[in-house]
Scaffold this active site. Structure first.
Site, PDB file in Angstrom:
ATOM      1  N   ARG A   1       0.293   5.295  11.206  1.00  0.00           N
ATOM      2  CA  ARG A   1      -1.165   5.155  11.344  1.00  0.00           C
ATOM      3  C   ARG A   1      -1.476   3.731  11.790  1.00  0.00           C
ATOM      4  O   ARG A   1      -1.556   2.815  10.983  1.00  0.00           O
ATOM      5  CB  ARG A   1      -1.854   5.484  10.007  1.00  0.00           C
ATOM      6  CG  ARG A   1      -1.755   6.962   9.658  1.00  0.00           C
ATOM      7  CD  ARG A   1      -2.598   7.307   8.455  1.00  0.00           C
ATOM      8  NE  ARG A   1      -1.889   7.036   7.223  1.00  0.00           N
ATOM      9  CZ  ARG A   1      -1.236   7.952   6.509  1.00  0.00           C
ATOM     10  NH1 ARG A   1      -1.201   9.208   6.911  1.00  0.00           N
ATOM     11  NH2 ARG A   1      -0.629   7.625   5.403  1.00  0.00           N
TER      12      ARG A   1
ATOM     13  N   ASP B   1      -2.392  -4.650   3.676  1.00  0.00           N
ATOM     14  CA  ASP B   1      -2.520  -4.954   5.110  1.00  0.00           C
ATOM     15  C   ASP B   1      -3.543  -6.060   5.384  1.00  0.00           C
ATOM     16  O   ASP B   1      -4.481  -6.263   4.637  1.00  0.00           O
ATOM     17  CB  ASP B   1      -2.952  -3.701   5.880  1.00  0.00           C
ATOM     18  CG  ASP B   1      -1.884  -2.629   5.856  1.00  0.00           C
ATOM     19  OD1 ASP B   1      -0.712  -2.971   5.591  1.00  0.00           O
ATOM     20  OD2 ASP B   1      -2.227  -1.458   6.078  1.00  0.00           O
TER      21      ASP B   1
ATOM     22  N   ASP C   1      -6.101  -6.350   7.196  1.00  0.00           N
ATOM     23  CA  ASP C   1      -7.331  -5.951   7.878  1.00  0.00           C
ATOM     24  C   ASP C   1      -8.414  -5.763   6.815  1.00  0.00           C
ATOM     25  O   ASP C   1      -8.186  -6.009   5.632  1.00  0.00           O
ATOM     26  CB  ASP C   1      -7.122  -4.696   8.729  1.00  0.00           C
ATOM     27  CG  ASP C   1      -6.608  -3.521   7.919  1.00  0.00           C
ATOM     28  OD1 ASP C   1      -6.653  -3.578   6.671  1.00  0.00           O
ATOM     29  OD2 ASP C   1      -6.159  -2.534   8.516  1.00  0.00           O
TER      30      ASP C   1
ATOM     31  N   GLU D   1       0.802  -1.223   0.000  1.00  0.00           N
ATOM     32  CA  GLU D   1       0.000   0.000   0.000  1.00  0.00           C
ATOM     33  C   GLU D   1       0.835   1.273   0.000  1.00  0.00           C
ATOM     34  O   GLU D   1       0.428   2.279  -0.559  1.00  0.00           O
ATOM     35  CB  GLU D   1      -0.925   0.012   1.236  1.00  0.00           C
ATOM     36  CG  GLU D   1      -2.096  -0.936   1.074  1.00  0.00           C
ATOM     37  CD  GLU D   1      -2.844  -1.143   2.371  1.00  0.00           C
ATOM     38  OE1 GLU D   1      -3.278  -0.148   2.953  1.00  0.00           O
ATOM     39  OE2 GLU D   1      -2.981  -2.310   2.799  1.00  0.00           O
TER      40      GLU D   1
ATOM     41  N   TYR E   1       5.457   2.648  10.759  1.00  0.00           N
ATOM     42  CA  TYR E   1       4.271   3.288  10.232  1.00  0.00           C
ATOM     43  C   TYR E   1       3.492   4.046  11.309  1.00  0.00           C
ATOM     44  O   TYR E   1       3.334   3.570  12.424  1.00  0.00           O
ATOM     45  CB  TYR E   1       3.374   2.223   9.595  1.00  0.00           C
ATOM     46  CG  TYR E   1       2.350   2.828   8.697  1.00  0.00           C
ATOM     47  CD1 TYR E   1       2.752   3.609   7.626  1.00  0.00           C
ATOM     48  CD2 TYR E   1       0.994   2.636   8.915  1.00  0.00           C
ATOM     49  CE1 TYR E   1       1.821   4.187   6.793  1.00  0.00           C
ATOM     50  CE2 TYR E   1       0.059   3.197   8.081  1.00  0.00           C
ATOM     51  CZ  TYR E   1       0.480   3.982   7.024  1.00  0.00           C
ATOM     52  OH  TYR E   1      -0.440   4.551   6.208  1.00  0.00           O
TER      53      TYR E   1
ATOM     54  N   GLU F   1      -9.813  -3.188   5.390  1.00  0.00           N
ATOM     55  CA  GLU F   1      -9.520  -2.285   4.286  1.00  0.00           C
ATOM     56  C   GLU F   1      -8.438  -2.870   3.375  1.00  0.00           C
ATOM     57  O   GLU F   1      -8.522  -2.763   2.153  1.00  0.00           O
ATOM     58  CB  GLU F   1      -9.083  -0.913   4.819  1.00  0.00           C
ATOM     59  CG  GLU F   1     -10.138  -0.176   5.632  1.00  0.00           C
ATOM     60  CD  GLU F   1     -11.384   0.219   4.832  1.00  0.00           C
ATOM     61  OE1 GLU F   1     -11.267   0.481   3.622  1.00  0.00           O
ATOM     62  OE2 GLU F   1     -12.478   0.249   5.431  1.00  0.00           O
TER      63      GLU F   1
ATOM     64  N   HIS G   1      -0.665  -3.316  11.881  1.00  0.00           N
ATOM     65  CA  HIS G   1       0.701  -2.812  11.961  1.00  0.00           C
ATOM     66  C   HIS G   1       1.271  -2.998  13.356  1.00  0.00           C
ATOM     67  O   HIS G   1       0.592  -3.437  14.262  1.00  0.00           O
ATOM     68  CB  HIS G   1       0.728  -1.327  11.605  1.00  0.00           C
ATOM     69  CG  HIS G   1       0.228  -1.026  10.230  1.00  0.00           C
ATOM     70  ND1 HIS G   1      -1.030  -0.549   9.987  1.00  0.00           N
ATOM     71  CD2 HIS G   1       0.819  -1.165   9.027  1.00  0.00           C
ATOM     72  CE1 HIS G   1      -1.205  -0.401   8.691  1.00  0.00           C
ATOM     73  NE2 HIS G   1      -0.096  -0.764   8.079  1.00  0.00           N
TER      74      HIS G   1
END
Length: 766
Positions: free
Chosen positions: A290, A82, A84, A9, A288, A86, A333
């Site tokens: 976020r 990732d 998850d 991403e 990361y 999303e 993350h």
DNA sequence: CAGTGAGCGAGCTTCCGCTTGACTT
């Protein structure tokens, strides 16, 4: 032909991973989502069963084309977004949009960005989890339905260009409700008693101790009566208790806790923190930024332990694994930590250094030993009263993590000092040195800061790490809330003091209600919030998100169908939308304040097209109303008749100066004087526009004219060389031009100036 | 920069989450 194409991403992540993989791997980035619901319309086929209608946004077309080309040239494509909801959706969209061949495409996830973790992931590919993708689509569709059906209702019933949403509307509600608690709060005063005592017969070293009485008194008379009792009392040490205790470090940073601490310790706004963290991340200095995870990788645990051992010694280490506790956390993350824990500082701007150091300290401290403390309570008794005094002392026996870092509290530090106590024993006699009764007021709950609002949203499971900063800016952009300072008001505190057998009284002043960078609701925010509470209470319920999240989890587990969930939400919701649209009246938040004491006209306050106004006169009774805008800090909800009447007294004439009238008024940008068609700002801290007289007005005008004269260094026809806030500059045909460094502005000729002007115009064309 | 506040109606506004630049002073 490339052997392997890996898609992640973030481009920074792509760079890191490429280093770990051999020449056979090319790593590229999708820059987040590559597809979204159509922007122009609802983008959902409701009757067809809530089918999303996707498009590739303009700014993603180039990336998608590049990805398509790379994919066509690769033998195997590894999608490593990732792990998850999303991330899974991103993987699915990539497969759809790039039209990837299932036999060539593999879905992988890694939990750490290390060579071994990536190699392990490549050994264990899987396929896209469609249940998880459907959960994301349900989330996306629901948010679109809520946002795009309620917002137009607001345009029709409140004001154009407003917005509502599952997340932002709750954020506004929190701020409005907090303000109402503050408005309704009635401070109460009481008297707190503190004493300084001397140990009788102890002459050496520390022989004084400070203590607080167990009782508080509500009135001055009661406090005074107690001090009279103290005057005749014998004091002695009644009891000593020593309690050991420990303190543990806070877990490593998540997005939300980083924003809170950067605000408290460094004074950074939420968006500033994120911008700096982004830079540190792109430069490979931190992981990361976020994330909602407090987890540290094995690599980090080992490295940090080495750092602590080297800097402080083995006994300061303690390996801790943290579990993420916040609602709705997805753990794709790691926590935010330094990429290389051995680096305790970095090069960069001061802000970057400070934020990095904060992250470094927090991460390292999280792996350090508990602090051991010893808390001592000394209770002092009186022979003529049951009231006792307590003195608290604290000794740190082993500092542990406190050597490096301690978390700041949201509230102001309390003034009860943790002092070192003299070596007292039970039964020792004490003599008062001074006993004081201080008047104290109770305080209303605190207004939200940007960071404490993020904390609250996170607790409610509303919003995600990537959206906290944008939410804060959206609700400010819509004009729902504003970040403001308030000077506060002085109030008197009564103090009675007993010393040397005598009572004396003082008055101390304190400032109450002083605020800095706090979130205040604005009128339109209050009106929209009340409108939503009246008509869409389900959506602005604090538990709405938690409820739908639970259903998304069921979809992800394959126990619930996406369109069934959406249908059961939508049918009652849409009925509410239609019912609300049918109601005729617009909402203006109107409130009648009373009658004008002189003219007898009805005075009301309401939201107009251009902002909140007071209105005198009833158009229904054929009276032509007059209007005046509310001033900054005034609210429709709280303005009084008296304040409203005052607003109508502007603009007014102050008299004439050299034959011309001076008018004082209050405009959009604050109070002003108007004289000879020129405007002169009134500084509210120095003058009150309602009280200002002609004499003072002339003074302000003269002053401004004087400074304006000094502003002009030189005038050559249309070209003006002026003194500005940032130094001298050229003003020409409404545009400003910078003067090159090292030039004396007074020596510039017309030609010199024209050259500077031309240079800038050329630059702009490039 | 320092006004306006009525009414008509066209055409616009808007959500949340995932990611970075592209702009200006």
């Amino acid at each position: 032909m490339i052997e392997n194409l890996v898609i992640v991403e973030s481009p920074a992540k792509a760079r890191t991973i490429e280093k770990f993989l051999g020449k056979d791997f090319k790593v590229v980035s999708s820059f987040g989502h590559i597809r979204d619901l159509t922007k122009k319309n609802l983008g959902i086929d409701i009757e067809g069963g809530f089918i999303p209608n996707y498009e590739i946004p303009r700014d993603k077309v180039k990336i998608v084309n590049e990805l398509r080309k790379a994919a066509s040239e690769a033998k195997t494509i590894w999608i490593a977004s990732d792990e998850d909801r999303e991330g899974e959706a991103i993987a699915w969209h990539l497969i759809e949009v790039l039209n990837l061949d299932p036999s060539k495409t593999k879905r992988i996830v890694f939990h750490e960005i290390t060579k071994s973790a990536i190699e392990e992931a490549i050994k264990n590919p899987r396929t896209v989890d469609m249940n998880l993708v459907n959960a994301q689509q349900a989330r996306r569709v629901l948010d679109r339905l809520v946002g795009f059906e309620i917002s137009p209702v607001l345009w029709k019933k409140v004001q154009p260009a407003l917005s509502a949403g599952r997340v932002q509307s709750v954020a506004v509600r929190l701020i409005v409700e907090r303000e109402r608690e503050i408005i309704n709060f009635k401070p109460e005063s009481s008297f707190k008693i503190t004493g300084i005592f001397k140990v009788v017969g102890m002459e050496q070293g520390q022989s004084f101790l400070k203590a607080e009485a167990s009782a508080k008194f509500h009135t001055e008379a009661e406090a005074e009566k107690f001090l009279e009792i103290c005057r005749n009392a014998d004091f002695e040490v009644k009891n000593i208790s020593v309690k050991p205790g420990t303190r543990s470090p806070a877990p490593p940073f998540t997005t939300s806790t980083l924003q809170q601490e950067a605000y408290r310790k460094l004074g950074f706004s939420v968006s500033r923190t994120m911008a700096i963290a982004q830079k540190l991340y792109e430069e490979g200095k931190i992981t990361y930024m976020r994330t909602d995870s407090t987890n540290l990788s094995k690599f980090a645990l080992i490295k940090i332990k080495e750092v602590i051992t080297e800097k402080f010694g083995e006994k300061y280490t303690r390996t801790r694994q943290y579990r993420t506790t916040s609602k709705g956390a997805q753990e794709a993350h790691e926590a935010i930590r330094p990429s290389y824990p051995e680096k305790s500082s970095i090069t960069g701007t001061q802000a970057e250094k400070n934020l990095y150091e904060l992250i470094w300290k927090r991460s390292v401290a999280s792996q350090m030993a508990d602090a051991l403390i010893e808390k001592t309570n000394v209770t002092i008794g009186m022979n003529n009263s049951t009231v006792t005094f307590t003195s608290t002392g604290e000794v740190i026996l082993f500092d542990g993590f406190l050597k490096l870092y301690s978390e700041s509290a949201d509230l102001e530090p309390q003034d009860d000092e943790k002092a070192i106590l003299p070596p007292v024993k039970a039964g020792m006699k004490l003599q008062y040195d001074k006993i004081t009764a201080h008047e104290k007021y109770t305080n209303p709950p605190p207004r939200y800061t940007e960071a404490s609002l993020v904390k609250k949203l996170e607790e409610l499971g509303i919003g995600r790490p990537s959206t906290y900063a944008p939410i804060i800016s959206t609700i400010q952009q819509r004009g729902y809330v504003a970040r403001e300072d308030r000077p506060g008001e002085k109030r008197n505190l009564r103090i009675i003091e007993l010393a040397g057998g005598k009572l004396s009284r003082f008055i101390k002043t304190e400032t109450a209600g002083k605020e800095k960078a706090k979130l205040f609701p604005k009128d339109i925010g209050i009106i929209v919030n009340d409108f939503l509470l009246d008509n869409f209470s389900e959506i602005v319920d604090y538990n709405f998100t938690a409820g739908v999240e639970e259903q998304f989890d069921h979809i992800a587990a394959g126990e619930l169908e996406c369109n069934k969930m959406l249908a059961s939400f939508y049918s009652p919701f849409h009925k509410t939308v239609e019912k609300t649209l049918e109601k005729k009246a617009r909402t203006t938040g109107a409130r009648i304040l009373g009658k004008h004491p002189v003219t007898g006209e009805t005075i009301m306050v309401k939201m107009s097209r251009y902002g909140p106004v007071v209105q005198a006169g009833d158009p229904g009774k054929n009276e032509k109303p007059s209007f005046a805008s509310l001033q900054k800090g005034q609210l429709i909800e709280t303005i009084t008749l008296e304040d409203a009447v005052k607003l109508f007294s502007l603009p007014r004439s102050l008299g004439t100066f050299e034959g011309e009238e001076i008018i004082v008024g209050a405009g959009r940008f604050g109070p002003y004087l108007k004289y000879r068609n020129k405007f002169y700002s009134i500084n509210k801290n120095n003058d009150d526009p309602y009280l200002i007289n002609l004499e003072r007005a002339i003074e302000i005008i003269k002053e401004k004219n004087d400074t304006d004269k000094k502003k002009v260094i030189k005038e050559i026809g249309e070209i003006k060389i002026l003194n500005g806030r940032y130094g001298p500059y050229i003003s020409y045909q409404g545009e400003n031009y910078k003067i090159p460094k090292g030039t004396n502005p007074e020596s510039l000729s017309e030609d010199d100036c024209l050259k500077i002007i031309e240079n800038k115009s050329k630059k702009n064309q490039k």
